[in-house]
Design a protein around this motif. Structure first.
Motif, PDB file in Angstrom:
ATOM      1  N   ARG A 188      27.458 -52.289  17.902  1.00  0.00           N
ATOM      2  CA  ARG A 188      26.323 -52.560  17.172  1.00  0.00           C
ATOM      3  C   ARG A 188      25.972 -51.595  16.433  1.00  0.00           C
ATOM      4  O   ARG A 188      25.628 -51.681  15.345  1.00  0.00           O
ATOM      5  N   LEU A 189      25.984 -50.088  16.722  1.00  0.00           N
ATOM      6  CA  LEU A 189      25.399 -49.105  15.949  1.00  0.00           C
ATOM      7  C   LEU A 189      26.534 -48.566  15.090  1.00  0.00           C
ATOM      8  O   LEU A 189      26.246 -48.215  14.138  1.00  0.00           O
ATOM      9  N   ALA A 190      27.790 -48.707  15.384  1.00  0.00           N
ATOM     10  CA  ALA A 190      28.739 -48.324  14.556  1.00  0.00           C
ATOM     11  C   ALA A 190      29.865 -49.073  14.466  1.00  0.00           C
ATOM     12  O   ALA A 190      30.951 -48.989  14.957  1.00  0.00           O
ATOM     13  N   PRO A 191      29.880 -50.162  13.874  1.00  0.00           N
ATOM     14  CA  PRO A 191      30.941 -51.237  14.053  1.00  0.00           C
ATOM     15  C   PRO A 191      32.149 -50.775  13.215  1.00  0.00           C
ATOM     16  O   PRO A 191      33.318 -51.525  13.544  1.00  0.00           O
ATOM     17  N   GLU A 192      32.158 -49.742  12.418  1.00  0.00           N
ATOM     18  CA  GLU A 192      33.227 -49.220  11.818  1.00  0.00           C
ATOM     19  C   GLU A 192      34.193 -48.081  12.659  1.00  0.00           C
ATOM     20  O   GLU A 192      35.142 -47.669  12.064  1.00  0.00           O
ATOM     21  N   ALA A 193      33.813 -47.773  13.782  1.00  0.00           N
ATOM     22  CA  ALA A 193      34.595 -47.212  15.034  1.00  0.00           C
ATOM     23  C   ALA A 193      35.577 -47.845  15.208  1.00  0.00           C
ATOM     24  O   ALA A 193      35.898 -49.060  14.853  1.00  0.00           O
ATOM     25  N   VAL A 194      36.673 -47.117  15.661  1.00  0.00           N
ATOM     26  CA  VAL A 194      37.741 -47.637  16.332  1.00  0.00           C
ATOM     27  C   VAL A 194      37.818 -47.864  17.941  1.00  0.00           C
ATOM     28  O   VAL A 194      37.458 -46.869  18.337  1.00  0.00           O
ATOM     29  N   PHE A 195      37.936 -49.069  17.947  1.00  0.00           N
ATOM     30  CA  PHE A 195      37.817 -49.312  19.394  1.00  0.00           C
ATOM     31  C   PHE A 195      39.159 -49.946  20.271  1.00  0.00           C
ATOM     32  O   PHE A 195      39.752 -50.564  19.847  1.00  0.00           O
ATOM     33  N   ILE A 196      39.239 -48.885  21.337  1.00  0.00           N
ATOM     34  CA  ILE A 196      40.653 -48.845  21.974  1.00  0.00           C
ATOM     35  C   ILE A 196      40.150 -49.408  23.550  1.00  0.00           C
ATOM     36  O   ILE A 196      39.554 -48.801  24.019  1.00  0.00           O
ATOM     37  N   PHE A 197      40.743 -50.498  23.946  1.00  0.00           N
ATOM     38  CA  PHE A 197      40.596 -50.978  25.146  1.00  0.00           C
ATOM     39  C   PHE A 197      41.703 -50.534  26.107  1.00  0.00           C
ATOM     40  O   PHE A 197      43.122 -50.819  25.946  1.00  0.00           O
ATOM     41  N   LEU A 198      41.604 -49.644  27.106  1.00  0.00           N
ATOM     42  CA  LEU A 198      42.650 -49.122  28.090  1.00  0.00           C
ATOM     43  C   LEU A 198      42.647 -50.024  29.277  1.00  0.00           C
ATOM     44  O   LEU A 198      41.770 -50.094  30.076  1.00  0.00           O
ATOM     45  N   ALA A 199      43.712 -50.671  29.351  1.00  0.00           N
ATOM     46  CA  ALA A 199      43.934 -51.688  30.293  1.00  0.00           C
ATOM     47  C   ALA A 199      44.987 -51.321  31.486  1.00  0.00           C
ATOM     48  O   ALA A 199      45.792 -50.822  31.343  1.00  0.00           O
ATOM     49  N   PRO A 200      44.624 -51.676  32.704  1.00  0.00           N
ATOM     50  CA  PRO A 200      45.648 -51.543  33.851  1.00  0.00           C
ATOM     51  C   PRO A 200      46.877 -52.664  33.559  1.00  0.00           C
ATOM     52  O   PRO A 200      46.842 -53.378  32.941  1.00  0.00           O
ATOM     53  N   ALA A 201      47.783 -51.898  34.373  1.00  0.00           N
ATOM     54  CA  ALA A 201      49.242 -53.123  34.336  1.00  0.00           C
ATOM     55  C   ALA A 201      48.737 -54.234  34.985  1.00  0.00           C
ATOM     56  O   ALA A 201      49.340 -55.361  34.950  1.00  0.00           O
ATOM     57  N   SER A 202      47.935 -54.105  36.169  1.00  0.00           N
ATOM     58  CA  SER A 202      47.763 -55.074  37.059  1.00  0.00           C
ATOM     59  C   SER A 202      46.473 -54.651  37.698  1.00  0.00           C
ATOM     60  O   SER A 202      46.206 -53.711  37.920  1.00  0.00           O
ATOM     61  N   LEU A 203      45.825 -55.687  38.596  1.00  0.00           N
ATOM     62  CA  LEU A 203      44.684 -55.710  39.382  1.00  0.00           C
ATOM     63  C   LEU A 203      45.222 -54.793  40.638  1.00  0.00           C
ATOM     64  O   LEU A 203      44.367 -53.964  41.131  1.00  0.00           O
ATOM     65  N   ASP A 204      46.399 -55.014  41.273  1.00  0.00           N
ATOM     66  CA  ASP A 204      46.862 -54.289  42.177  1.00  0.00           C
ATOM     67  C   ASP A 204      46.811 -52.890  41.984  1.00  0.00           C
ATOM     68  O   ASP A 204      46.483 -51.984  42.724  1.00  0.00           O
ATOM     69  N   GLU A 205      47.283 -52.460  40.806  1.00  0.00           N
ATOM     70  CA  GLU A 205      47.468 -51.046  40.293  1.00  0.00           C
ATOM     71  C   GLU A 205      46.286 -50.525  40.084  1.00  0.00           C
ATOM     72  O   GLU A 205      46.203 -49.503  40.881  1.00  0.00           O
ATOM     73  N   LEU A 206      45.313 -51.109  39.654  1.00  0.00           N
ATOM     74  CA  LEU A 206      43.853 -50.788  39.566  1.00  0.00           C
ATOM     75  C   LEU A 206      43.335 -50.498  41.034  1.00  0.00           C
ATOM     76  O   LEU A 206      42.564 -49.477  40.957  1.00  0.00           O
ATOM     77  N   ARG A 207      43.461 -51.249  41.833  1.00  0.00           N
ATOM     78  CA  ARG A 207      42.936 -51.097  43.219  1.00  0.00           C
ATOM     79  C   ARG A 207      43.494 -49.700  43.930  1.00  0.00           C
ATOM     80  O   ARG A 207      42.793 -49.159  44.419  1.00  0.00           O
ATOM     81  N   HIS A 208      44.883 -49.717  43.489  1.00  0.00           N
ATOM     82  CA  HIS A 208      45.451 -48.418  44.351  1.00  0.00           C
ATOM     83  C   HIS A 208      44.860 -47.183  43.558  1.00  0.00           C
ATOM     84  O   HIS A 208      44.624 -46.391  44.328  1.00  0.00           O
ATOM     85  N   ARG A 209      44.511 -47.252  42.288  1.00  0.00           N
ATOM     86  CA  ARG A 209      44.019 -45.860  41.583  1.00  0.00           C
ATOM     87  C   ARG A 209      42.657 -45.855  42.065  1.00  0.00           C
ATOM     88  O   ARG A 209      42.243 -44.556  42.433  1.00  0.00           O
ATOM     89  N   LEU A 210      41.795 -46.675  42.402  1.00  0.00           N
ATOM     90  CA  LEU A 210      40.631 -46.628  43.071  1.00  0.00           C
ATOM     91  C   LEU A 210      40.333 -46.180  44.353  1.00  0.00           C
ATOM     92  O   LEU A 210      39.650 -45.191  44.572  1.00  0.00           O
ATOM     93  N   LEU A 211      41.583 -46.616  45.105  1.00  0.00           N
ATOM     94  CA  LEU A 211      41.547 -46.156  46.522  1.00  0.00           C
ATOM     95  C   LEU A 211      41.907 -44.890  46.665  1.00  0.00           C
ATOM     96  O   LEU A 211      41.483 -44.009  47.520  1.00  0.00           O
ATOM     97  N   LEU A 212      42.734 -44.292  45.720  1.00  0.00           N
ATOM     98  CA  LEU A 212      43.461 -42.965  45.628  1.00  0.00           C
ATOM     99  C   LEU A 212      42.300 -42.009  45.452  1.00  0.00           C
ATOM    100  O   LEU A 212      42.215 -40.988  45.874  1.00  0.00           O
ATOM    101  N   ARG A 213      41.155 -42.372  44.423  1.00  0.00           N
ATOM    102  CA  ARG A 213      40.097 -41.569  44.399  1.00  0.00           C
ATOM    103  C   ARG A 213      39.417 -41.119  45.424  1.00  0.00           C
ATOM    104  O   ARG A 213      38.995 -40.058  45.382  1.00  0.00           O
TER     105      ARG A 213
END
Length: 209
Positions: A123-148
């Motif tokens: 809303r503040l800077a609509p001309e910025a470049v927006f990149i969404f970093l996504a996990p390969a899967s929910l299982d992989e994301l769960r594994h990452r979070l548990l490892l932390r």
């Protein structure tokens, strides 16, 4: 108003970019930024202010500006933050001065931020470049979070439950990059390619804050 052509056509440096990298908690935003630094990406990496306790191995002023809750509230009252949010009972925010100083010197700026924060920046800077970093899967994301090992299993599941809502905001982003657990350089390379392409736009983005 006449269209603004790319300055490189006049032999001038391209316009500085404001690049927002966002995605679910645990997807690897910090790892991506660290690798970009290691590879010498010529950007200003904005350091976010954070009221949570400093974790082992984190460096104040490098990973985050660690401040007390009281100091963070002062920053809010004094309008020192471009964006801020209370996340899981802790405050995070982006100091304005870092972005303005970097862009005034001609440097590109990289922001690491959660998905809700990215919507505010949109809303503040609509001309910025927006990149969404996504996990390969929910299982992989769960594994990452548990490892932390920084959240309880219940907190991990609470974070995972938010992913569907975060993915629903994908239409607000310009690009999506999959960060596979064992292919960090691939994700970083895609981000480099995105930024290179943005620099070559005939009609470049014009950021004003």
């Amino acid at each position: 108003m006449e269209p603004f052509l790319n300055p490189i056509l006049q032999g001038k440096p391209p316009q500085p970019l404001l690049v927002v990298i966002s995605g679910p908690s645990g997807v690897g935003k910090d790892s991506v930024l660290m690798r970009m630094r290691e590879l010498g990406f010529p950007f200003h990496f904005v350091v976010t202010a954070n009221s949570r306790p400093q974790r082992p191995g984190e460096i104040d002023g490098v990973d985050y500006h660690f401040v007390t809750t009281e100091r963070f509230r002062e920053m809010i009252e004094n309008d020192e933050l471009l964006e801020w949010a209370e996340v899981y009972g802790q405050y995070k925010g982006i100091p304005k001065f870092e972005i303005r100083q970097a862009m005034a010197s001609g440097r590109d700026v990289i922001l690491r931020i959660n998905v809700d924060g990215a919507a505010t920046i949109k809303r503040l800077a609509p001309e910025a470049v927006f990149i969404f970093l996504a996990p390969a899967s929910l299982d992989e994301l769960r594994h990452r979070l548990l490892l932390r090992r920084t959240e309880s299993p219940a907190e991990v599941e609470r974070r995972l439950a938010m992913v569907a809502d975060e993915l629903a905001q994908l239409p607000n982003f310009d690009y999506v990059v999959i960060n596979h657990a064992d292919r960090l350089d691939e994700a970083v390379g895609q981000i480099r390619a995105i930024i290179s392409a943005e620099k070559a736009r005939v009609y470049p983005r014009r950021i004003s804050l």
